[in-house]
Write a protein that holds these residues in place. Structure first.
Motif, PDB file in Angstrom:
ATOM      1  N   VAL A   1       0.864  -1.179   0.000  1.00 42.33           N
ATOM      2  CA  VAL A   1       0.000   0.000   0.000  1.00 42.33           C
ATOM      3  C   VAL A   1       0.898   1.226   0.000  1.00 42.33           C
ATOM      4  O   VAL A   1       1.979   1.209   0.598  1.00 42.33           O
ATOM      5  N   LYS A   2       0.448   2.241  -0.700  1.00 43.55           N
ATOM      6  CA  LYS A   2       1.232   3.476  -0.779  1.00 43.55           C
ATOM      7  C   LYS A   2       0.262   4.643  -0.720  1.00 43.55           C
ATOM      8  O   LYS A   2      -0.689   4.700  -1.496  1.00 43.55           O
ATOM      9  N   LYS A   3       0.498   5.574   0.203  1.00 45.47           N
ATOM     10  CA  LYS A   3      -0.422   6.702   0.313  1.00 45.47           C
ATOM     11  C   LYS A   3       0.072   7.895  -0.486  1.00 45.47           C
ATOM     12  O   LYS A   3       1.257   8.027  -0.790  1.00 45.47           O
ATOM     13  N   SER A   4      -0.899   8.756  -0.815  1.00 50.33           N
ATOM     14  CA  SER A   4      -0.597   9.982  -1.534  1.00 50.33           C
ATOM     15  C   SER A   4      -1.719  10.978  -1.287  1.00 50.33           C
ATOM     16  O   SER A   4      -2.824  10.607  -0.909  1.00 50.33           O
ATOM     17  N   THR A   5      -1.421  12.246  -1.487  1.00 51.08           N
ATOM     18  CA  THR A   5      -2.461  13.270  -1.440  1.00 51.08           C
ATOM     19  C   THR A   5      -2.424  14.003  -2.770  1.00 51.08           C
ATOM     20  O   THR A   5      -1.357  14.372  -3.251  1.00 51.08           O
TER      21      THR A   5
ATOM     22  N   SER B   1      -2.994   3.707  -2.638  1.00 52.72           N
ATOM     23  CA  SER B   1      -3.044   2.753  -3.735  1.00 52.72           C
ATOM     24  C   SER B   1      -2.686   1.365  -3.217  1.00 52.72           C
ATOM     25  O   SER B   1      -1.667   1.194  -2.550  1.00 52.72           O
ATOM     26  N   LEU B   2      -3.539   0.402  -3.507  1.00 49.16           N
ATOM     27  CA  LEU B   2      -3.258  -1.000  -3.201  1.00 49.16           C
ATOM     28  C   LEU B   2      -2.408  -1.536  -4.346  1.00 49.16           C
ATOM     29  O   LEU B   2      -2.771  -1.404  -5.519  1.00 49.16           O
ATOM     30  N   LYS B   3      -1.270  -2.102  -4.018  1.00 53.20           N
ATOM     31  CA  LYS B   3      -0.308  -2.533  -5.029  1.00 53.20           C
ATOM     32  C   LYS B   3       0.182  -3.946  -4.730  1.00 53.20           C
ATOM     33  O   LYS B   3       0.150  -4.404  -3.598  1.00 53.20           O
ATOM     34  N   ARG B   4       0.654  -4.591  -5.754  1.00 54.82           N
ATOM     35  CA  ARG B   4       1.419  -5.845  -5.643  1.00 54.82           C
ATOM     36  C   ARG B   4       0.733  -6.915  -4.782  1.00 54.82           C
ATOM     37  O   ARG B   4       1.366  -7.553  -3.946  1.00 54.82           O
ATOM     38  N   PHE B   5      -0.569  -7.112  -5.020  1.00 61.71           N
ATOM     39  CA  PHE B   5      -1.367  -8.099  -4.286  1.00 61.71           C
ATOM     40  C   PHE B   5      -1.358  -9.394  -5.091  1.00 61.71           C
ATOM     41  O   PHE B   5      -2.091  -9.539  -6.062  1.00 61.71           O
ATOM     42  N   TYR B   6      -0.477 -10.318  -4.707  1.00 61.35           N
ATOM     43  CA  TYR B   6      -0.297 -11.576  -5.425  1.00 61.35           C
ATOM     44  C   TYR B   6      -0.220 -12.745  -4.447  1.00 61.35           C
ATOM     45  O   TYR B   6       0.399 -12.629  -3.394  1.00 61.35           O
TER      46      TYR B   6
ATOM     47  N   GLN C   1      -9.761   6.700   1.229  1.00 57.67           N
ATOM     48  CA  GLN C   1     -10.076   5.880   0.057  1.00 57.67           C
ATOM     49  C   GLN C   1      -8.852   5.086  -0.357  1.00 57.67           C
ATOM     50  O   GLN C   1      -7.728   5.547  -0.204  1.00 57.67           O
ATOM     51  N   ILE C   2      -9.132   3.918  -0.908  1.00 55.57           N
ATOM     52  CA  ILE C   2      -8.058   3.102  -1.472  1.00 55.57           C
ATOM     53  C   ILE C   2      -8.459   2.743  -2.899  1.00 55.57           C
ATOM     54  O   ILE C   2      -9.634   2.506  -3.178  1.00 55.57           O
ATOM     55  N   TYR C   3      -7.486   2.765  -3.781  1.00 54.29           N
ATOM     56  CA  TYR C   3      -7.759   2.448  -5.181  1.00 54.29           C
ATOM     57  C   TYR C   3      -6.697   1.503  -5.706  1.00 54.29           C
ATOM     58  O   TYR C   3      -5.644   1.317  -5.095  1.00 54.29           O
ATOM     59  N   LEU C   4      -6.974   0.917  -6.851  1.00 55.13           N
ATOM     60  CA  LEU C   4      -6.012   0.041  -7.499  1.00 55.13           C
ATOM     61  C   LEU C   4      -6.323  -0.051  -8.979  1.00 55.13           C
ATOM     62  O   LEU C   4      -7.442   0.224  -9.416  1.00 55.13           O
ATOM     63  N   TRP C   5      -5.319  -0.424  -9.728  1.00 58.09           N
ATOM     64  CA  TRP C   5      -5.440  -0.797 -11.138  1.00 58.09           C
ATOM     65  C   TRP C   5      -5.108  -2.277 -11.212  1.00 58.09           C
ATOM     66  O   TRP C   5      -4.137  -2.731 -10.618  1.00 58.09           O
ATOM     67  N   SER C   6      -5.927  -3.032 -11.934  1.00 54.69           N
ATOM     68  CA  SER C   6      -5.736  -4.479 -12.020  1.00 54.69           C
ATOM     69  C   SER C   6      -5.872  -4.951 -13.464  1.00 54.69           C
ATOM     70  O   SER C   6      -6.847  -4.613 -14.151  1.00 54.69           O
ATOM     71  N   ASP C   7      -4.909  -5.733 -13.911  1.00 56.46           N
ATOM     72  CA  ASP C   7      -4.917  -6.297 -15.253  1.00 56.46           C
ATOM     73  C   ASP C   7      -6.270  -6.964 -15.514  1.00 56.46           C
ATOM     74  O   ASP C   7      -6.764  -7.723 -14.675  1.00 56.46           O
ATOM     75  N   THR C   8      -6.858  -6.696 -16.662  1.00 58.09           N
ATOM     76  CA  THR C   8      -8.186  -7.231 -16.981  1.00 58.09           C
ATOM     77  C   THR C   8      -8.226  -8.759 -17.000  1.00 58.09           C
ATOM     78  O   THR C   8      -9.298  -9.350 -16.871  1.00 58.09           O
ATOM     79  N   ARG C   9      -7.074  -9.398 -17.132  1.00 57.94           N
ATOM     80  CA  ARG C   9      -7.034 -10.868 -17.155  1.00 57.94           C
ATOM     81  C   ARG C   9      -7.191 -11.485 -15.762  1.00 57.94           C
ATOM     82  O   ARG C   9      -7.476 -12.669 -15.643  1.00 57.94           O
ATOM     83  N   PHE C  10      -7.033 -10.686 -14.700  1.00 55.38           N
ATOM     84  CA  PHE C  10      -7.064 -11.220 -13.333  1.00 55.38           C
ATOM     85  C   PHE C  10      -8.502 -11.276 -12.797  1.00 55.38           C
ATOM     86  O   PHE C  10      -8.864 -10.642 -11.809  1.00 55.38           O
TER      87      PHE C  10
END
Length: 159
Positions: A65-69, A79-84, A113-122
């Motif tokens: 997880v990485k925060k930003s403003t 941002s939720l990241k690297r969830f494998y 809030q938390i957001y993420l981008w996820s490959d459409t194949r997952f």
């Protein structure tokens, strides 16, 4: 689950590459996956990175997880990241435990809030996100990997 240690880097890269290969892809450290070459700088300054190990010591899962403003009038977001997770550990409850750790971290760090981008194949991951209150909001085309791909955008309100 424990916090990332520098000696985990190579095992994390190998695990993620293995998972990508399930989808006919491979890790691309020259582009989309370059953040993994310096996890400390990319995650530990404004976030956290965790790993899960099997009893053998093998890294079997990771999440970050990485925060930003965006600006002072917007709520703090992360941002939720690297969830494998390796395939044999999916459906075991481990993903839920890892996600709970991230949400707790967000609450402790006043993330709204938390957001993420996820490959459409997952697709299995997308079901998990929807089940846990994320809304799918968009899609984008990406060209920073070993081959072109698309990602879905998900967002969840925490507070």
């Amino acid at each position: 689950m424990r916090k990332y240690q520098s000696q985990d880097q190579e095992a994390i890269i190998k695990m993620i590459d293995y998972i990508y290969r399930e989808y006919g892809d491979k890790i691309y450290l020259e582009g989309a996956d370059s953040d993994l070459l310096d996890i400390e700088a990319n995650y530990l300054q404004d976030g956290e990175f965790w790993v899960e190990q099997a009893s053998t010591g093998q890294i079997i899962a990771c999440i970050a997880v990485k925060k930003s403003t965006q600006n002072s009038s917007n709520p703090l977001i992360a941002s939720l990241k690297r969830f494998y997770l390796l395939p044999e550990y999916r459906g075991s409850g481990l993903a839920q435990q890892m996600h709970n750790t991230v949400i707790e971290w967000c609450k402790q760090n006043h993330v709204a809030q938390i957001y993420l981008w996820s490959d459409t194949r997952f697709t299995r991951a997308h079901s998990f996100y929807r089940k846990h209150g994320y809304e799918q909001k968009g899609i984008r085309d990406m060209n920073d990997g070993a081959m072109p791909y698309q990602e879905y955008y998900f967002i969840k309100n925490i507070m």
